[in-house]
Structures are given as C-alpha cells and as structure tokens.
Write a protein that holds these residues in place. Structure first.
Motif, PDB file in Angstrom:
ATOM      1  N   ALA A 285      -9.766  26.853 -32.558  1.00 20.71           N
ATOM      2  CA  ALA A 285     -10.392  26.062 -31.741  1.00 20.71           C
ATOM      3  C   ALA A 285     -11.468  26.870 -31.087  1.00 20.71           C
ATOM      4  CB  ALA A 285      -9.365  25.432 -30.841  1.00 20.71           C
ATOM      5  N   ALA A 286     -11.115  27.830 -30.449  1.00 24.73           N
ATOM      6  CA  ALA A 286     -12.017  28.616 -29.731  1.00 24.73           C
ATOM      7  C   ALA A 286     -13.206  28.995 -30.366  1.00 24.73           C
ATOM      8  CB  ALA A 286     -11.395  30.082 -28.898  1.00 24.73           C
ATOM      9  N   TRP A 287     -12.978  29.518 -31.601  1.00 26.34           N
ATOM     10  CA  TRP A 287     -14.087  29.906 -32.413  1.00 26.34           C
ATOM     11  C   TRP A 287     -15.108  28.812 -32.633  1.00 26.34           C
ATOM     12  CZ3 TRP A 287     -16.160  34.188 -34.359  1.00 26.34           C
ATOM     13  CH2 TRP A 287     -17.114  34.020 -35.327  1.00 26.34           C
ATOM     14  N   HIS A 288     -14.491  27.495 -32.908  1.00 27.19           N
ATOM     15  CA  HIS A 288     -15.436  26.348 -33.396  1.00 27.19           C
ATOM     16  C   HIS A 288     -15.605  25.491 -32.006  1.00 27.19           C
ATOM     17  CE1 HIS A 288     -13.429  27.227 -37.200  1.00 27.19           C
ATOM     18  NE2 HIS A 288     -14.312  26.795 -37.626  1.00 27.19           N
ATOM     19  N   GLY A 289     -15.349  25.868 -30.804  1.00 24.33           N
ATOM     20  CA  GLY A 289     -15.591  25.336 -29.692  1.00 24.33           C
ATOM     21  C   GLY A 289     -15.029  23.885 -29.516  1.00 24.33           C
ATOM     22  N   HIS A 290     -13.818  23.611 -29.661  1.00 21.85           N
ATOM     23  CA  HIS A 290     -13.098  22.346 -29.323  1.00 21.85           C
ATOM     24  C   HIS A 290     -11.799  22.601 -28.989  1.00 21.85           C
ATOM     25  CE1 HIS A 290     -12.817  22.414 -34.096  1.00 21.85           C
ATOM     26  NE2 HIS A 290     -11.443  22.798 -33.634  1.00 21.85           N
ATOM     27  N   ASP A 291     -11.045  21.411 -28.614  1.00 23.24           N
ATOM     28  CA  ASP A 291      -9.677  21.381 -28.290  1.00 23.24           C
ATOM     29  C   ASP A 291      -8.738  21.743 -29.664  1.00 23.24           C
ATOM     30  OD1 ASP A 291      -7.269  19.618 -28.133  1.00 23.24           O
ATOM     31  OD2 ASP A 291      -7.528  20.365 -25.945  1.00 23.24           O
ATOM     32  N   PRO A 292      -7.916  22.435 -29.271  1.00 24.58           N
ATOM     33  CA  PRO A 292      -6.946  22.796 -30.293  1.00 24.58           C
ATOM     34  C   PRO A 292      -6.447  21.591 -31.200  1.00 24.58           C
ATOM     35  CG  PRO A 292      -6.284  24.128 -28.639  1.00 24.58           C
ATOM     36  CD  PRO A 292      -7.502  23.144 -28.165  1.00 24.58           C
ATOM     37  N   ALA A 293      -5.887  20.492 -30.392  1.00 25.18           N
ATOM     38  CA  ALA A 293      -5.743  19.238 -31.017  1.00 25.18           C
ATOM     39  C   ALA A 293      -6.557  18.758 -32.128  1.00 25.18           C
ATOM     40  CB  ALA A 293      -5.362  18.281 -29.806  1.00 25.18           C
ATOM     41  N   MET A 294      -8.098  18.887 -31.685  1.00 21.54           N
ATOM     42  CA  MET A 294      -8.859  18.545 -32.693  1.00 21.54           C
ATOM     43  C   MET A 294      -8.815  19.212 -34.104  1.00 21.54           C
ATOM     44  SD  MET A 294     -11.452  16.345 -32.449  1.00 21.54           S
ATOM     45  CE  MET A 294     -12.002  16.415 -30.715  1.00 21.54           C
ATOM     46  N   SER A 295      -8.581  20.744 -33.760  1.00 21.09           N
ATOM     47  CA  SER A 295      -8.394  21.477 -35.007  1.00 21.09           C
ATOM     48  C   SER A 295      -7.295  20.837 -35.901  1.00 21.09           C
ATOM     49  CB  SER A 295      -8.282  22.976 -34.705  1.00 21.09           C
ATOM     50  OG  SER A 295      -8.995  23.423 -33.871  1.00 21.09           O
ATOM     51  N   LEU A 296      -6.420  20.581 -35.394  1.00 19.22           N
ATOM     52  CA  LEU A 296      -5.322  19.794 -36.241  1.00 19.22           C
ATOM     53  C   LEU A 296      -5.730  18.395 -36.748  1.00 19.22           C
ATOM     54  CD1 LEU A 296      -2.387  21.474 -34.566  1.00 19.22           C
ATOM     55  CD2 LEU A 296      -3.261  22.344 -36.583  1.00 19.22           C
ATOM     56  N   SER A 297      -5.933  17.467 -35.715  1.00 16.46           N
ATOM     57  CA  SER A 297      -6.085  16.125 -36.031  1.00 16.46           C
ATOM     58  C   SER A 297      -7.228  15.713 -37.191  1.00 16.46           C
ATOM     59  CB  SER A 297      -6.007  15.363 -34.726  1.00 16.46           C
ATOM     60  OG  SER A 297      -7.056  15.599 -34.062  1.00 16.46           O
ATOM     61  N   ILE A 298      -8.262  16.275 -36.905  1.00  8.98           N
ATOM     62  CA  ILE A 298      -9.750  15.948 -37.495  1.00  8.98           C
ATOM     63  C   ILE A 298     -10.168  16.791 -38.528  1.00  8.98           C
ATOM     64  CG2 ILE A 298     -11.893  15.235 -37.007  1.00  8.98           C
ATOM     65  CD1 ILE A 298     -11.254  13.985 -34.397  1.00  8.98           C
ATOM     66  N   TYR A 299     -10.240  18.104 -38.232  1.00 10.82           N
ATOM     67  CA  TYR A 299     -10.865  18.999 -38.983  1.00 10.82           C
ATOM     68  C   TYR A 299     -10.354  19.618 -40.051  1.00 10.82           C
ATOM     69  CZ  TYR A 299     -14.769  18.707 -35.455  1.00 10.82           C
ATOM     70  OH  TYR A 299     -15.703  18.307 -34.741  1.00 10.82           O
ATOM     71  N   SER A 300      -8.872  19.952 -40.009  1.00 13.25           N
ATOM     72  CA  SER A 300      -7.954  20.453 -40.921  1.00 13.25           C
ATOM     73  C   SER A 300      -7.868  19.711 -42.170  1.00 13.25           C
ATOM     74  CB  SER A 300      -6.412  20.791 -40.256  1.00 13.25           C
ATOM     75  OG  SER A 300      -5.807  21.389 -41.077  1.00 13.25           O
ATOM     76  N   ASP A 301      -7.924  20.520 -43.214  1.00 16.21           N
ATOM     77  CA  ASP A 301      -7.751  19.594 -44.544  1.00 16.21           C
ATOM     78  C   ASP A 301      -6.964  20.400 -45.443  1.00 16.21           C
ATOM     79  OD1 ASP A 301      -8.329  17.715 -46.291  1.00 16.21           O
ATOM     80  OD2 ASP A 301     -10.271  18.213 -47.000  1.00 16.21           O
ATOM     81  N   ALA A 302      -5.724  19.796 -45.691  1.00 20.44           N
ATOM     82  CA  ALA A 302      -4.923  20.297 -46.803  1.00 20.44           C
ATOM     83  C   ALA A 302      -5.330  20.168 -48.288  1.00 20.44           C
ATOM     84  CB  ALA A 302      -3.451  19.663 -46.645  1.00 20.44           C
ATOM     85  N   HIS A 303      -5.523  21.453 -48.895  1.00 21.41           N
ATOM     86  CA  HIS A 303      -5.930  21.566 -50.474  1.00 21.41           C
ATOM     87  C   HIS A 303      -4.658  21.616 -51.105  1.00 21.41           C
ATOM     88  CE1 HIS A 303     -10.137  21.702 -49.512  1.00 21.41           C
ATOM     89  NE2 HIS A 303      -9.963  22.507 -48.611  1.00 21.41           N
ATOM     90  N   PRO A 304      -4.624  21.249 -52.418  1.00 28.39           N
ATOM     91  CA  PRO A 304      -3.505  21.274 -53.257  1.00 28.39           C
ATOM     92  C   PRO A 304      -2.786  22.684 -53.190  1.00 28.39           C
ATOM     93  CG  PRO A 304      -5.250  20.349 -54.555  1.00 28.39           C
ATOM     94  CD  PRO A 304      -5.852  20.560 -53.303  1.00 28.39           C
ATOM     95  N   ARG A 305      -3.499  23.734 -53.275  1.00 27.58           N
ATOM     96  CA  ARG A 305      -2.945  25.185 -52.938  1.00 27.58           C
ATOM     97  C   ARG A 305      -1.911  25.228 -51.886  1.00 27.58           C
ATOM     98  NH1 ARG A 305      -6.698  29.811 -55.819  1.00 27.58           N
ATOM     99  NH2 ARG A 305      -6.703  28.987 -58.025  1.00 27.58           N
ATOM    100  N   ASP A 306      -2.559  24.818 -50.729  1.00 22.54           N
ATOM    101  CA  ASP A 306      -1.980  24.824 -49.424  1.00 22.54           C
ATOM    102  C   ASP A 306      -0.589  23.984 -49.583  1.00 22.54           C
ATOM    103  OD1 ASP A 306      -4.031  25.802 -48.240  1.00 22.54           O
ATOM    104  OD2 ASP A 306      -4.981  24.130 -47.774  1.00 22.54           O
ATOM    105  N   LEU A 307      -0.623  22.792 -50.342  1.00 27.51           N
ATOM    106  CA  LEU A 307       0.933  21.769 -50.364  1.00 27.51           C
ATOM    107  C   LEU A 307       1.676  22.761 -51.353  1.00 27.51           C
ATOM    108  CD1 LEU A 307      -1.025  18.478 -50.927  1.00 27.51           C
ATOM    109  CD2 LEU A 307       0.017  19.610 -48.838  1.00 27.51           C
TER     110      LEU A 307
END
Length: 245
Positions: A201-223
């Motif tokens: 979040a600090a690198w991207h300049g937003h709230d940590p909750a934003m990293s998880l709720s909006i920007y994070s995207d799970a790919h098949p390998r992650d699953l």
C-alpha cells in the motif's frame, strides 16, 4: 417482498416490481471474455516489459508497470528524481479537453519511491535522449521539465498515453486490460510474492484496505497455491481425482 404481500391480500391488483427488467449482470456468461480482465499474470507483464524496452518512453511504461498512476507518471518532473528516490508530488489529469496539473490524489499518494535498477537505467537513458532532442531543437534544458514529453517537448496527454498503451498491447497480442490494469497487476503480484500489505500500500500510495479490496486480483496459479497450502499438493484436488488428469 412487501409489494407481493399487498397483492396476496388483494390490496394491489398486481406486483409492478415484477414488470421491471432486471439489470444485466456485470459478469457475462462467457468466462473467457478478455474484457473482464483487470490485470496480467507475471508472464504477461514480462512480455509487455520486453515489448517496451525499445520504446522512446520505456521509462514511463516501466513506471506504470511498477504501479504508478497515469496522473503520477505524466506529472513527474526531472528535478523530482535523484540517486535515491523518485518523489511523487504532483499529477496531471484530463479535465475535458484540457490537461491540468495539481496535487496528487491523496496525502498517501505523496511518497518517495526508490527506483529499481531497470527503471533507473531507463530514466537515465530517456534524460540523455531528451537533452539531445532539446539541443537539436535549439531549446534550453531544464530539470523542471516533465519526464513524459514528446520529441518536440510537448507534454504527453493522458488520452494519448492510454491509447498508446493499447497500441503496444495489441501489437504484442496480450489480453486487453485498461491502462490502470498495470497498477492492478503490480499490487496483485506484490501481494502474491508475500510482500506485506502495508508495504504494498505504501508503494502504491493508498490505504492497505484498498490493496486487498480493489486492486488485488487472484490468478489461477494463486488459487492452486492456496489450495495446495491447505492440505498439501495431493489434497488440493481431492483423493478421488488424483491421477485422472
């Protein structure tokens, strides 16, 4: 449903809500519809990084790959860059047909980013090239100059930058994502690499909750990795499925 209750009681002749068309779902029946893609995998972004290596504005594309907003890439000036950090302090956004420069999106957006080696080298090369372009045009150089400019020194417009991204992407044959999908990709890959969310979040300049709720995207390998971590690689598919693929 309250309206239907009134219908059952005879107070209303019919349920008018039932006559309203239901809004279309955001997700289509076609699971392979590439327009739904929000980000790329590591292999896809590496293909893009290879494609932009010879681009004049390779440094700008790398800043986008590292998760900087379009407004930040287009608003950074050379004097904001030194040997230790790229200081994000301003942004340039489209207002109608005009482009305006102002403060970044939020207080968290003001940050100092230590440029990775590849970005540092690309910025150095772009600065050398722009100085030569200035000399050829008979213009004086100033470190107050924007980094994202064309050969003639005119600032890159936000709409041009987004359109150029799509032209490069199409040339590589990669899945279509919006330009901001590079930012989504950066967040997702950092989180998948195990980098703590507060640092992402600090690198991207937003709230940590934003990293998880909006920007994070799970790919098949992650699953797949998540399932394997739960009960081990065999348990991820279940004992009844082992050996069936």
């Amino acid at each position: 449903m309250m309206v239907q209750s009134y219908v059952d009681q005879g107070a209303l002749p019919r349920n008018v809500i039932a006559l309203v068309d239901r809004p279309a779902d955001d997700i289509t029946d076609n699971d392979d519809d590439e327009t739904n893609a929000k980000s790329w995998t590591m292999s896809e972004v590496e293909i893009f990084r290879a494609a932009i290596a010879t681009e004049r504005l390779a440094a700008c594309w790398l800043m986008s790959c590292y998760g900087m907003r379009r407004s930040e890439v287009l608003g950074v000036r050379w004097h904001r860059l030194d040997a230790t950090a790229l200081r994000v302090r301003r942004g340039r956004v489209a207002i109608g047909r005009e482009t305006e420069e102002g403060l970044p999106k939020s207080r968290r957006s003001r940050r100092d980013l230590p440029p990775p080696a590849d970005l540092e080298a690309a910025l150095r090369a772009l600065k050398t090239r722009q100085k030569a372009e200035c000399l050829a045009l008979g213009a004086s150089w100033s470190d107050d100059r924007l980094i994202a400019v064309h050969e003639n020194g005119s600032p890159v417009r936000p709409d041009w930058y987004s359109a150029e991204f799509q032209r490069i992407r199409q040339r590589t044959g990669l899945r279509r994502i919006p330009l901001k999908g590079l930012r989504n990709t950066s967040v997702s890959l950092m989180l998948a690499s195990g980098i703590p969310v507060h640092i992402v979040a600090a690198w991207h300049g937003h709230d940590p909750a934003m990293s998880l709720s909006i920007y994070s995207d799970a790919h098949p390998r992650d699953l797949e990795a998540a399932a394997a971590a739960l009960f081990g690689p065999d348990g991820a598919r279940g004992p009844w499925q082992i050996g069936k693929f």
